[in-house]
Design a protein around this motif. Structure first.
Motif, mmCIF file in Angstrom:
data_model
loop_
_atom_site.group_PDB
_atom_site.id
_atom_site.type_symbol
_atom_site.label_atom_id
_atom_site.label_comp_id
_atom_site.label_asym_id
_atom_site.label_seq_id
_atom_site.Cartn_x
_atom_site.Cartn_y
_atom_site.Cartn_z
ATOM 1 N N GLU A 395 0.828 -1.203 0.000
ATOM 2 C CA GLU A 395 0.000 0.000 0.000
ATOM 3 C C GLU A 395 0.861 1.251 0.000
ATOM 4 N N LYS A 521 -1.112 -4.762 -1.168
ATOM 5 C CA LYS A 521 -2.353 -4.349 -1.810
ATOM 6 C C LYS A 521 -3.236 -5.582 -2.018
ATOM 7 N N PRO A 522 -4.535 -5.444 -1.798
ATOM 8 C CA PRO A 522 -5.406 -6.621 -1.802
ATOM 9 C C PRO A 522 -5.467 -7.385 -3.122
ATOM 10 N N ASN A 523 -5.257 -6.707 -4.245
ATOM 11 C CA ASN A 523 -5.409 -7.395 -5.534
ATOM 12 C C ASN A 523 -4.087 -7.900 -6.106
ATOM 13 N N THR A 526 -3.867 -11.681 -7.330
ATOM 14 C CA THR A 526 -4.659 -11.874 -8.553
ATOM 15 C C THR A 526 -3.961 -11.265 -9.759
ATOM 16 N N VAL A 527 -3.427 -10.057 -9.584
ATOM 17 C CA VAL A 527 -2.732 -9.385 -10.691
ATOM 18 C C VAL A 527 -1.532 -10.203 -11.148
ATOM 19 N N ASP A 530 -2.586 -13.175 -13.143
ATOM 20 C CA ASP A 530 -3.002 -12.769 -14.493
ATOM 21 C C ASP A 530 -1.795 -12.470 -15.381
ATOM 22 N N ASP A 626 -3.508 1.413 -8.918
ATOM 23 C CA ASP A 626 -4.153 0.112 -9.084
ATOM 24 C C ASP A 626 -3.338 -0.734 -10.058
ATOM 25 N N SER A 628 -3.959 -3.513 -11.368
ATOM 26 C CA SER A 628 -4.718 -4.179 -12.427
ATOM 27 C C SER A 628 -4.591 -3.430 -13.755
#
Length: 694
Positions: A395, A521-523, A526-527, A530, A626, A628
Motif C-alpha cells: 500500500e 495491496k489486496p489485488n 490476482t494481478v 493474471d 491500481d 490491475s
C-alpha cells in the motif's frame, strides 16, 4: 491577431495567442491559418491558446506565415466561418460535420455542375496536390504526395475529371479521418496527464506552505528538495541540486543546478535543495510542457511501426516503375493509371498510425499514459516483470505499528524527532511517520539544522551539536558506524518481525526503532497470476528492505523470486544483468531509488502517486496505483501488435489483388481508386475502434 513566438525550429513554429480559443472557433481558426499557401499543417490547442504551424519555403515561408498570422482579424475569421459552411464544434466532435460538408460539396459538384465547369473545378482542386508533389520532388523525395498527384494527373490527361474528383474526395476523406482520430488522442492524453496532482512548497519569509502549483505567480519563491518535482520555469536563487531533465532533453543523467541557473517545469530534483524564483505562471507552464510531451510522443514510435513506415515509403518508387513497365508493355495509359491508383504507402501509414492513436486514447481512458508506441511494443514483447516493493506491491500508505525506545528516550520522543526529520520528504514511509506523530498529537519545533537526504539510505541532520540519523539498518549501522548490542538486536528482531524497521540514532547511539507495517495491496496476488497467464515467465520483487520483511511480503504476494537489501545502484545493476542475459524487462516502481532501474529496463512503469523523477523517467505512468492497470496495459499492447500485424497483411494482400486486377484490365482506374481508397478508409475506421480486451 496578437501573438508571441513560443518556440520554433526550421519549418515549424509554435505561437502563443493572446488568450484561449473558444471550442467553436478551433476549426475556423485552423481554416483561416491554413489559407496561406506555404502553411502545411496547423494544430490548435484551445485551452492554452497555442497554435503549432508547419510551413515550407524556408526563411521566406516563415516570414509569410507570421505576416499571415498577424493579419488574421474578426473579418478573416468570419470569412473562414462561412467557408466552413457552419459553425464548427470542437475538433473532437466535428467529424460528422466535416465529412458531411466534404461529401455534400463533392456530390453537389457532381450532380449539379455542367461537365465543362466540373472539369475546371477538378483542375483547381488538383493544384494543392500538385504543389505538394512539387515540394516533395524539390527535396528529392519520391513519396505518396507525388504518387497521388501522378494518379490524379493521369486521370485529368485522359479527360476523366470524374475519376480525378473521386480520387481527391477519397484522399481528403481519409485525411480528415486521421486528423480527427489524432485530435481525440491528443485531447485524451492531455486531460489524463492533467489529472496527476501537483503541489509546491511556497516560501513566505521563514515559513513554508504547501500550495497548489496552479496558484503560483511570477515572483513567488518555492523550495524544491530531493524527490520533488520542479513545477515551474524559474531561476535558482539559493542552494544546489542535481536535476533530472529527461522529460525535456532525453538525457538520463542529472545536471547540477545552482544559484543563477534556470530550471524548467517537467524536471525533478534527484538530490539536494534549491530555492526557485518563479518566472512565469505555473498553470500555463504545466500545460505547455504537457503539449510538448504529446507532440514529442509521435517520435517515440515502435520499431514495427517505424519499419512499416520505411517499407511504405520504399514501395512508392516501385509503384512508379510498375506503372512505367505497364505503359511500355501494354501501350495502355488506362492500365498504367490503374497501377498508380493503388499504393501501399497510404494504407500502411494511415492504418498503423490510427491503430496506435486508438491505443493511446484507450490507455488514457483506462488509467495509464504511454509516451509513444514503442513502449506498447516493449510491453507486448516483455517476458520478465520486476516490481519494487514499497508503494508498488504494498500500500502507498504504510502505518507505524511499533515504536521502540532505548536509554533515556521515551517512545514519544523517538516518534517526535523521527517525524521532525521525515516530514521534509515525499516518501510513503516518511509520510507514515509524520501521520503517526500527528495522530498522537505530537507537536514539535524544528531545532535541528538543515537536513541531508541520502537516497535510499536515510536522513542526516544535527541537533544541539549532535549528529542525528534515521534510516535503514545498513545506513545507520554500516555507513554511520552505530553499534547495536546483541540484546538490543534480539529485541528489535522480536518486536519488528514482519515489519520494516526504521533506525534512529543520535551522536552514534541507537535511541529508537520504528516498526512500519506495509500491508500488501489486496489485488496483488490476482494481478500477478493474471500476468503469468499473459506470458510473463519471471516475476521478481526488488527491495531495500531486510530479508525477513521481503520474504514475508513475497509470500503474501505469490512471488517466488525476490532480492532484499538493495541500493538504487544494485537495482539498476540487477536489471542491466537481466537485459544482458537476453531478457525483455518491464520495471515497475514509484520512488527516487527506482529511477535508475526504470530507465534501464526495456519499459519502465511508474505508479501515479510515485515520485516526480520516477514518473519522468518511466515510459508509462499509471494515473492511479491500481496494479490491475498493468494487466490491461499488457492486453492492450498485445492487441495493438496483433492489429498492426493484421493491418499489414490485409493491406499487402488487398492492394496486390487490386494492382493485379487493374493491370489485367479487370478493373478500371476509377474502380481501382474507389476500391483502394475505400479499403484504406475501412481499415482505418476498423483500427480506430476500441480494443476488445478479454
Amino acid at each position: 491577431m496578437l501573438h508571441t513566438i513560443e518556440h520554433e525550429v526550421p519549418g515549424r513554429v509554435r505561437i502563443l495567442l493572446d488568450g484561449s480559443v473558444r471550442p467553436s472557433d478551433v476549426s475556423v481558426l485552423t481554416r483561416a491559418l491554413s489559407a496561406e499557401a506555404c502553411v502545411e499543417k496547423v494544430v490548435v490547442y484551445p485551452k492554452i491558446g497555442s497554435v503549432a504551424i508547419s510551413y515550407s519555403g524556408g526563411a521566406e515561408g516563415r516570414a509569410r506565415t507570421l505576416r499571415h498570422v498577424s493579419a488574421i482579424d474578426g473579418q478573416v475569421m468570419e470569412r473562414a466561418r462561412v467557408e466552413c459552411g457552419t459553425e464548427m464544434g470542437a475538433r473532437a466532435s466535428s467529424l460528422v460535420t466535416d465529412l458531411a460538408v466534404l461529401a455534400g460539396s463533392y456530390l453537389a459538384r457532381r450532380w449539379f455542375l455542367p461537365a465543362p465547369i466540373r472539369a475546371v473545378v477538378a483542375l483547381l482542386r488538383y493544384l494543392p496536390f500538385l504543389r505538394a508533389a512539387l515540394r516533395s520532388l524539390a527535396r528529392a523525395r519520391l513519396d505518396v504526395p507525388v504518387l497521388d498527384a501522378a494518379a490524379i494527373g493521369v486521370s485529368l490527361l485522359q479527360r476523366d475529371p470524374k475519376t480525378a474528383g473521386q480520387t481527391m474526395f477519397l484522399l481528403d476523406f481519409g485525411e480528415r479521418l486521421e486528423e480527427y482520430t489524432r485530435a481525440r488522442s491528443e485531447c485524451a492524453l492531455i486531460y489524463s496527464l492533467l489529472d496527476i496532482p501537483e503541489t509546491a512548497q511556497l516560501v513566505r519569509g521563514s515559513e513554508e506552505e504547501r500550495v497548489e502549483t496552479a496558484s503560483l505567480v511570477e515572483g513567488d519563491l518555492i523550495v524544491v528538495r530531493t524527490g520533488m518535482p520542479v513545477c515551474v520555469d524559474g531561476v535558482v536563487e539559493k542552494g544546489c541540486a542535481s536535476v533530472n531533465q529527461a522529460a525535456l532533453t532525453g538525457e538520463p543523467l542529472a545536471v547540477r543546478r545552482s544559484e543563477g541557473d534556470d530550471v524548467f517545469a517537467g524536471t525533478a530534483v534527484e538530490e539536494g535543495e534549491i530555492f526557485v524564483r518563479v518566472k512565469s505562471g505555473a498553470s500555463s507552464t504545466k500545460l505547455r510542457s504537457i503539449v510538448s510531451l504529446v507532440e514529442q510522443s509521435e517520435r517515440c514510435k515502435a520499431e514495427s511501426y517505424s519499419h512499416m513506415e520505411r517499407l511504405a515509403d520504399g514501395i512508392v518508387p516501385w509503384n512508379f516503375l510498375l506503372a512505367g513497365l505497364v505503359a511500355l508493355s501494354t501501350r495502355s495509359l488506362t492500365k498504367a493509371s490503374a497501377a498508380l491508383m493503388v499504393d501501399y504507402s497510404c494504407a500502411l501509414k494511415l492504418a498503423s498510425s490510427i491503430a496506435v492513436l486508438s491505443a493511446l486514447t484507450q490507455s488514457a481512458k483506462q488509467g495509464f499514459t504511454v509516451k509513444g508506441s514503442r513502449h506498447f511494443e516493449a510491453m507486448a514483447e516483455a517476458d520478465t516483470i520486476v516490481f519494487d516493493k514499497t508503494g508498488t506491491l504494498t500500500e502507498a500508505t504504510p502505518e507505524v505499528t511499533r515504536v521502540i525506545a532505548f536509554g533515556d528516550w521515551s517512545r514519544r520522543e523517538v516518534l517526535r524527532l523521527s517525524a521532525c526529520l521525515e516530514e521534509h520528504f515525499p516518501h510513503p514511509v516518511a509520510r507514515a511517520v509524520v501521520r503517526a506523530a500527528e495522530a498522537r498529537n505530537l507537536k514539535h519545533r524544528e531545532k535541528h539544522s538543515e537536513v541531508e537526504y541520502i537516497v535510499a539510505h536515510g536522513i542526516a541532520s544535527s541537533l544541539e551539536g549532535k549528529r542525528v540519523v534515521i534510516g535503514s539498518e545498513h545506513f545507520v549501522v554500516e555507513d554511520e558506524g552505530v553499534l547495536i548490542e546483541e540484546e538490543k538486536r534480539e529485541r528489535i528482531s522480536r518486536e519488528t518481525e514482519g515489519l520494516s524497521p526504521l533506525y534512529l540514532a543520535v551522536d552514534g547511539e541507537l535511541v529508537g526503532v520504528i516498526g512500519i507495517e506495509d500491508p500488501i495491496k489486496p489485488n496483488v496476488p490476482t494481478v500477478l497470476r493474471d500476468l503469468r497467464s499473459l506470458g510473463f515467465g519471471r516475476i521478481i520483487m526488488l527491495t531495500g528492505d531486510n530479508e525477513k520483511t521481503a520474504e514475508c511480503i513475497a509470500r503474501q504476494a505469490g512471488v517466488s523470486e525476490f532480492h532484499a537489501n538493495l541500493l538504487p545502484e544494485d537495482k539498476h545493476a540487477f536489471v542491466r544483468a537481466l537485459r544482458e542475459e537476453g531478457a525483455s524487462i518491464v520495471m515497475v516502481g514509484d520512488g527516487v531509488n527506482d529511477s535508475p532501474a526504470l530507465s534501464e529496463a526495456n519499459v519502465g512503469i511508474a505508479m501515479g502517486e510515485g515520485s516526480a523523477i520516477a514518473r519522468e523517467v518511466a515510459g508509462i505512468t499509471l494515473v492511479s496505483d491500481d496494479l490491475s492497470s498493468i494487466v490491461a496495459l499488457r492486453k492492450l499492447s498485445m492487441a495493438l501488435m496483433d492489429r498492426m500485424g493484421g493491418s499489414f497483411a490485409f493491406v499487402m494482400a488487398a492492394n496486390s489483388a487490386l494492382l493485379a486486377a487493374g493491370i489485367a484490365g479487370a478493373l478500371s482506374p476509377q474502380m481501382s481508386s474507389l476500391l483502394h481508397n475505400g479499403t484504406t478508409v475501412a481499415m482505418s475506421m476498423r483500427n480506430a475502434a476500441p480494443y476488445r480486451l478479454p
